[in-house]
Design an enzyme around this catalytic site. Structure first.
Site, PDB file in Angstrom:
ATOM      1  N   GLU A 227      -6.041   4.182   7.499  1.00 16.36           N
ATOM      2  CA  GLU A 227      -5.502   3.639   6.249  1.00 16.36           C
ATOM      3  C   GLU A 227      -5.482   2.117   6.271  1.00 16.36           C
ATOM      4  O   GLU A 227      -5.774   1.473   5.266  1.00 16.36           O
ATOM      5  CB  GLU A 227      -4.105   4.187   5.962  1.00 16.36           C
ATOM      6  CG  GLU A 227      -3.531   3.713   4.637  1.00 16.36           C
ATOM      7  CD  GLU A 227      -4.420   4.011   3.438  1.00 16.36           C
ATOM      8  OE1 GLU A 227      -4.482   3.156   2.530  1.00 16.36           O
ATOM      9  OE2 GLU A 227      -5.056   5.086   3.395  1.00 16.36           O
TER      10      GLU A 227
ATOM     11  N   GLU B 288       0.835  -1.206   0.000  1.00 16.85           N
ATOM     12  CA  GLU B 288       0.000   0.000   0.000  1.00 16.85           C
ATOM     13  C   GLU B 288       0.867   1.252   0.000  1.00 16.85           C
ATOM     14  O   GLU B 288       1.453   1.617   1.017  1.00 16.85           O
ATOM     15  CB  GLU B 288      -0.922   0.004   1.223  1.00 16.85           C
ATOM     16  CG  GLU B 288      -1.895  -1.160   1.280  1.00 16.85           C
ATOM     17  CD  GLU B 288      -2.917  -1.131   0.157  1.00 16.85           C
ATOM     18  OE1 GLU B 288      -3.253  -0.027  -0.352  1.00 16.85           O
ATOM     19  OE2 GLU B 288      -3.382  -2.216  -0.222  1.00 16.85           O
TER      20      GLU B 288
ATOM     21  N   GLU C 124     -10.799  -2.353   0.973  1.00 17.83           N
ATOM     22  CA  GLU C 124     -10.480  -2.522  -0.447  1.00 17.83           C
ATOM     23  C   GLU C 124     -10.122  -3.970  -0.772  1.00 17.83           C
ATOM     24  O   GLU C 124     -10.567  -4.513  -1.784  1.00 17.83           O
ATOM     25  CB  GLU C 124      -9.346  -1.588  -0.842  1.00 17.83           C
ATOM     26  CG  GLU C 124      -9.750  -0.132  -0.873  1.00 17.83           C
ATOM     27  CD  GLU C 124      -8.627   0.798  -1.291  1.00 17.83           C
ATOM     28  OE1 GLU C 124      -7.501   0.323  -1.532  1.00 17.83           O
ATOM     29  OE2 GLU C 124      -8.879   2.008  -1.381  1.00 17.83           O
TER      30      GLU C 124
END
Length: 131
Positions: free
Chosen positions: A83, A42, A90
């Site tokens: 995050e 990420e 996701e």
């Protein structure tokens, strides 16, 4: 016949497998794996780590009170937490299907919006304390 096993009447703890200290040790390993996955996969997480590498030492350098310092640090760490959760959303959506779907887009957009709110909170807290 489906290969899935129906589980009824359980609270879910029977599926966890570990209890006590063994569970804590295993949970630490899973958390470590999650942090490594976020770091490796990420870019946004790595960017937030870089931002924290600048802001956290600055929070200790600034001549502010303990409560202000705690706020400066907390909002930065909160952005990392959000995050991680956004990345989990996701990954889950992508695991279900890579097909474009309005609900998949909505889930991803909501996670992104949460991160935007968190970044705005960082800017607001730092501005209020420093100005």
């Amino acid at each position: 016949m489906s290969s899935e096993v129906a589980v009824t009447g359980l609270d879910g703890s029977a599926l966890k497998g570990q209890t006590g200290w063994r569970r804590i040790v295993h949970a630490f390993g899973y958390s470590r794996a999650g942090l490594l996955a976020a770091f490796r996969g990420e870019a946004a997480f790595r960017q937030l780590l870089l931002l924290n590498a600048v802001l956290l030492p600055l929070a200790f350098y600034l001549d502010v009170g303990k409560v202000e310092r705690a706020l400066l640090i907390s909002v930065c760490v909160l952005a990392l937490i959000v995050e991680l959760l956004n990345s989990a959303i996701e990954a889950t959506v992508d695991r279900i299907s890579l097909e474009l779907h309005p609900l998949s887009k909505q889930a991803k957009d909501l996670g992104s919006a949460a991160q935007l709110v968190t970044m705005s909170l960082i800017a607001l807290v730092w501005a209020v304390i420093l100005l």
